[in-house]
Design a protein around this motif. Sequence first.
Motif, mmCIF file in Angstrom:
data_model
loop_
_atom_site.group_PDB
_atom_site.id
_atom_site.type_symbol
_atom_site.label_atom_id
_atom_site.label_comp_id
_atom_site.label_asym_id
_atom_site.label_seq_id
_atom_site.Cartn_x
_atom_site.Cartn_y
_atom_site.Cartn_z
ATOM 1 N N PHE A 113 22.402 17.859 12.609
ATOM 2 C CA PHE A 113 23.445 16.976 12.114
ATOM 3 C C PHE A 113 24.397 17.646 11.125
ATOM 4 C CE2 PHE A 113 20.031 13.968 13.298
ATOM 5 C CZ PHE A 113 20.718 13.317 14.303
ATOM 6 N N ILE A 114 24.170 18.930 10.826
ATOM 7 C CA ILE A 114 25.073 19.651 9.927
ATOM 8 C C ILE A 114 26.411 19.831 10.643
ATOM 9 C CG2 ILE A 114 25.481 21.864 8.775
ATOM 10 C CD1 ILE A 114 22.492 22.110 8.383
ATOM 11 N N THR A 115 27.477 19.740 9.909
ATOM 12 C CA THR A 115 28.808 19.823 10.519
ATOM 13 C C THR A 115 29.060 21.211 11.091
ATOM 14 O OG1 THR A 115 29.801 20.469 8.438
ATOM 15 C CG2 THR A 115 29.745 18.102 8.930
ATOM 16 N N GLU A 116 29.990 21.287 12.009
ATOM 17 C CA GLU A 116 30.323 22.528 12.708
ATOM 18 C C GLU A 116 30.914 23.575 11.755
ATOM 19 O OE1 GLU A 116 29.663 23.282 15.902
ATOM 20 O OE2 GLU A 116 28.634 21.373 16.019
ATOM 21 N N ASP A 117 31.657 23.164 10.721
ATOM 22 C CA ASP A 117 32.276 24.110 9.797
ATOM 23 C C ASP A 117 31.229 24.912 9.040
ATOM 24 O OD1 ASP A 117 34.744 23.188 10.549
ATOM 25 O OD2 ASP A 117 34.797 21.649 8.962
ATOM 26 N N SER A 118 30.193 24.236 8.597
ATOM 27 C CA SER A 118 29.155 24.947 7.842
ATOM 28 C C SER A 118 28.369 25.885 8.756
ATOM 29 C CB SER A 118 28.211 23.953 7.155
ATOM 30 O OG SER A 118 27.598 23.131 8.129
ATOM 31 N N LYS A 119 28.278 25.528 10.053
ATOM 32 C CA LYS A 119 27.587 26.401 11.002
ATOM 33 C C LYS A 119 28.321 27.716 11.173
ATOM 34 C CE LYS A 119 25.065 23.253 14.008
ATOM 35 N NZ LYS A 119 24.917 22.758 15.371
ATOM 36 N N THR A 120 29.647 27.652 11.300
ATOM 37 C CA THR A 120 30.418 28.888 11.493
ATOM 38 C C THR A 120 30.333 29.775 10.256
ATOM 39 O OG1 THR A 120 32.428 27.730 10.810
ATOM 40 C CG2 THR A 120 31.997 27.924 13.183
ATOM 41 N N ASP A 121 30.291 29.171 9.066
ATOM 42 C CA ASP A 121 30.143 29.951 7.840
ATOM 43 C C ASP A 121 28.797 30.670 7.825
ATOM 44 O OD1 ASP A 121 32.601 29.059 7.024
ATOM 45 O OD2 ASP A 121 31.795 27.414 5.796
ATOM 46 N N GLN A 122 27.758 29.950 8.249
ATOM 47 C CA GLN A 122 26.426 30.552 8.267
ATOM 48 C C GLN A 122 26.357 31.675 9.297
ATOM 49 O OE1 GLN A 122 23.808 27.300 9.081
ATOM 50 N NE2 GLN A 122 23.771 26.565 6.958
ATOM 51 N N ILE B 183 14.006 27.819 15.909
ATOM 52 C CA ILE B 183 14.145 26.529 16.582
ATOM 53 C C ILE B 183 14.752 25.565 15.570
ATOM 54 C CG2 ILE B 183 12.914 24.630 17.685
ATOM 55 C CD1 ILE B 183 10.782 26.749 18.476
ATOM 56 N N PRO B 184 15.893 24.964 15.904
ATOM 57 C CA PRO B 184 16.560 24.109 14.920
ATOM 58 C C PRO B 184 15.780 22.818 14.665
ATOM 59 C CG PRO B 184 17.688 23.990 17.017
ATOM 60 C CD PRO B 184 16.626 25.037 17.150
ATOM 61 N N LYS B 185 15.772 22.421 13.399
ATOM 62 C CA LYS B 185 15.142 21.158 13.025
ATOM 63 C C LYS B 185 16.161 20.039 13.235
ATOM 64 C CE LYS B 185 12.262 23.481 9.697
ATOM 65 N NZ LYS B 185 12.036 23.783 8.310
ATOM 66 N N THR B 186 15.684 18.816 13.273
ATOM 67 C CA THR B 186 16.581 17.693 13.564
ATOM 68 C C THR B 186 17.653 17.528 12.492
ATOM 69 O OG1 THR B 186 14.922 16.232 12.578
ATOM 70 C CG2 THR B 186 14.987 16.368 14.962
ATOM 71 N N LYS B 187 17.314 17.777 11.232
ATOM 72 C CA LYS B 187 18.339 17.614 10.194
ATOM 73 C C LYS B 187 19.382 18.728 10.266
ATOM 74 C CE LYS B 187 16.197 19.811 6.191
ATOM 75 N NZ LYS B 187 15.751 19.586 4.834
#
Length: 176
Positions: free
Chosen positions: A73-82, A66-70
Amino acid sequence: MGRVRKKRKGAKYNYDKNRRKEWKKAKKLPNIGCTQIKEAWDPKKSVKKNLEEMGISADPNQTFKIPKTKDIFITEDSKTDQEEKTRKRQPKEHVIEDLEMEASIPQEKTLKLSSEEVKYCIYMLEKYGEDYKAMARDKRNHFQDTPKQIKKKIKTFMNIPEQYNAYIASKTSISC
């Protein structure tokens, strides 16, 4: 008068228990009912590693976090890397494909009424025909079913070909 004090006994050694046998039983692999998983299982690896290689989740709480609130707010680019880092190619992907194929095969519905319910439906049909209100007032209506409930029971009885056809066959043999 004085009260009796509770006596505490120490744990006694259980001579009947074979500790070597218990240890071997604990180390033994669990019985796996699924043939696909059983074939791909490697006894030298841990349960978590085996399931991870097959692409099956050992702990769904860690798989679907379950994603936390912080984290939102992480940018979309870092999400795709993860996502690319977490998305590894499992060497035993055929297990998941086999399981999905097996799950997609439709299963036959084997609906059957109990013998008591069949007798109840036959009795009601013989005595009242299609008059469900009279069926609801009958003395054999122990469960105090409403007319709609009785109608539903009789419809399910009629939709089971094995039981209903046996009833029709017995009815025609009696009348002949």
